[in-house]
Design a protein around this motif. Sequence first.
Motif, mmCIF file in Angstrom:
data_model
loop_
_atom_site.group_PDB
_atom_site.id
_atom_site.type_symbol
_atom_site.label_atom_id
_atom_site.label_comp_id
_atom_site.label_asym_id
_atom_site.label_seq_id
_atom_site.Cartn_x
_atom_site.Cartn_y
_atom_site.Cartn_z
ATOM 1 N N THR A 136 0.839 -1.185 0.000
ATOM 2 C CA THR A 136 0.000 0.000 0.000
ATOM 3 C C THR A 136 0.881 1.243 0.000
ATOM 4 O OG1 THR A 136 -1.720 1.173 1.248
ATOM 5 C CG2 THR A 136 -0.119 -0.073 2.533
ATOM 6 N N PHE A 137 0.302 2.367 -0.330
ATOM 7 C CA PHE A 137 0.987 3.658 -0.259
ATOM 8 C C PHE A 137 0.347 4.494 0.844
ATOM 9 C CE2 PHE A 137 2.409 2.863 -4.653
ATOM 10 C CZ PHE A 137 3.727 3.279 -4.546
ATOM 11 N N GLY A 138 1.176 5.085 1.686
ATOM 12 C CA GLY A 138 0.704 6.003 2.706
ATOM 13 C C GLY A 138 1.281 7.384 2.493
ATOM 14 N N ILE A 139 0.845 8.316 3.308
ATOM 15 C CA ILE A 139 1.340 9.689 3.202
ATOM 16 C C ILE A 139 2.846 9.745 3.406
ATOM 17 C CG2 ILE A 139 1.326 11.935 4.371
ATOM 18 C CD1 ILE A 139 -0.977 11.561 2.470
ATOM 19 N N ASP A 140 3.371 8.902 4.278
ATOM 20 C CA ASP A 140 4.825 8.886 4.480
ATOM 21 C C ASP A 140 5.556 8.508 3.204
ATOM 22 O OD1 ASP A 140 4.482 9.611 7.102
ATOM 23 O OD2 ASP A 140 4.754 7.585 7.912
ATOM 24 N N ASP A 141 4.997 7.576 2.438
ATOM 25 C CA ASP A 141 5.605 7.213 1.152
ATOM 26 C C ASP A 141 5.601 8.399 0.197
ATOM 27 O OD1 ASP A 141 6.012 4.380 1.713
ATOM 28 O OD2 ASP A 141 3.841 4.180 1.568
ATOM 29 N N VAL A 142 4.499 9.114 0.183
ATOM 30 C CA VAL A 142 4.388 10.273 -0.706
ATOM 31 C C VAL A 142 5.402 11.342 -0.307
ATOM 32 C CG1 VAL A 142 2.880 12.161 -1.427
ATOM 33 C CG2 VAL A 142 1.976 9.816 -1.226
ATOM 34 N N ASN A 143 5.471 11.648 0.981
ATOM 35 C CA ASN A 143 6.383 12.693 1.448
ATOM 36 C C ASN A 143 7.845 12.331 1.235
ATOM 37 O OD1 ASN A 143 4.189 14.217 2.256
ATOM 38 N ND2 ASN A 143 4.221 13.451 4.362
ATOM 39 N N ALA A 144 8.126 11.030 1.197
ATOM 40 C CA ALA A 144 9.509 10.585 1.005
ATOM 41 C C ALA A 144 9.898 10.490 -0.465
ATOM 42 C CB ALA A 144 9.715 9.226 1.668
ATOM 43 N N THR A 145 8.958 10.799 -1.360
ATOM 44 C CA THR A 145 9.212 10.657 -2.795
ATOM 45 C C THR A 145 9.074 12.015 -3.481
ATOM 46 O OG1 THR A 145 8.247 8.436 -2.700
ATOM 47 C CG2 THR A 145 8.558 9.408 -4.877
ATOM 48 N N PRO A 146 10.184 12.656 -3.809
ATOM 49 C CA PRO A 146 10.114 13.962 -4.472
ATOM 50 C C PRO A 146 9.304 13.891 -5.768
ATOM 51 C CG PRO A 146 12.359 13.497 -3.745
ATOM 52 C CD PRO A 146 11.574 12.230 -3.553
ATOM 53 N N GLY A 147 8.410 14.832 -5.931
ATOM 54 C CA GLY A 147 7.624 14.927 -7.155
ATOM 55 C C GLY A 147 6.406 14.035 -7.212
#
Length: 388
Positions: A301-312
């Motif tokens: 799954t993808f969480g907000i932490d994954d999003v914040n750790a991925t530039p762009g």
Amino acid sequence: MAAALLIASAAISPALAQTAAAPVAEDFKPSSLNQPGQQYPQVNSQGYARFRIIAPDAKAVKVSLGLGGRGGTVLTKASDGTWIGTSEGPLDEGFHYYHLTIDGGTFNDPGALNFYGSTRWESGIEIPAHDADFYALKDVPHGHVEQVLFPSPSTGTQRRAFVYTPPGYEKNPQTRYPVLYLQHGWGEDETAWANQGHANLIMDNLIAEGKSRPFIIVMTYGMTNDIKPGSPGGLASFDIRPFQTVLLDELIPYIDRSYRTSADASHRAMAGLSMGGFETKLIAPKNLDTFGYIGLLSGGTFGIDDVNATPGFKDKVKLVFVSFGSRELDGGRAAAPGGGPRPDPRANAAALKAAGINSAFYVSPGIAHEFLTWRRSLREMAPLLFRN
């Protein structure tokens, strides 16, 4: 990690538990996956499976399917030397791998077709699904699935992929198409999505109904099967780098040279089931200039932490699609194949949507870690791809 889990998950179906208390209907018919002319294995209208094996000199015969953790379906020897047995209860709808154990040895069922899973060719059986129409072979325009061999300098080999081109591809020489790179699960290979998954038929039907944009699907081997569950380090020790090189530096350029693709991130997706979803999560977010659409089918799954750790991520990702079987979620088996904490996929999907990310979450009802979940997931995901 699909194949190893499919056998375990193909136990008596909880959704059909009440059927198990009723008399077994004697309306058995040969499985649709039998070899030509073979009458067994058979399936009845309730979802029971019946097996018959000719082994007159055997001392014990068992089928790996039917009783889950209790060891499968034990066959009984008849007076004519054949062995026959019926599953204790109805099985989950959809496709299942299985094999025979005869006097301690492992064999395939000579009556059934074989499918690559669990790192070997296994027998297959299909329990008819109530919603099978979406992957049925119909009188609609059909695309083509062809084998291609592409050079792989990084591995010193010629590697294989299967490519689905949608109906009309050959007739429209000026049209360019988006591409979905679709990965199999652990223990499987590049044949899985077309053979077990019916990906081509699902797409043919969706396109004929006007529900999906036509696109190309590329299926190749994810180089996963040297790592085995339960071995030192387990699946968490899997090194994605060799496959990432094959995919990014060799296969994608080959496909873009050989097919009429729209060769940019907004027209390219990566998705996979189980271990293939794990691979997708390792590769796609780090290569957002290559993939604009991401799909994890029982693969994390993808969480907000994954999003914040991925530039762009917020600007470049056009869709995050996550799916599970309902019994995967109910049983707490929603972690990625690589292990780690067990997040709440529903909450993660909702949080991404609240953050303004195009997040889609799908639950396949009444099914666990099985191909019917992934067939349904492709049906749900495909119409969402390449809409921007």
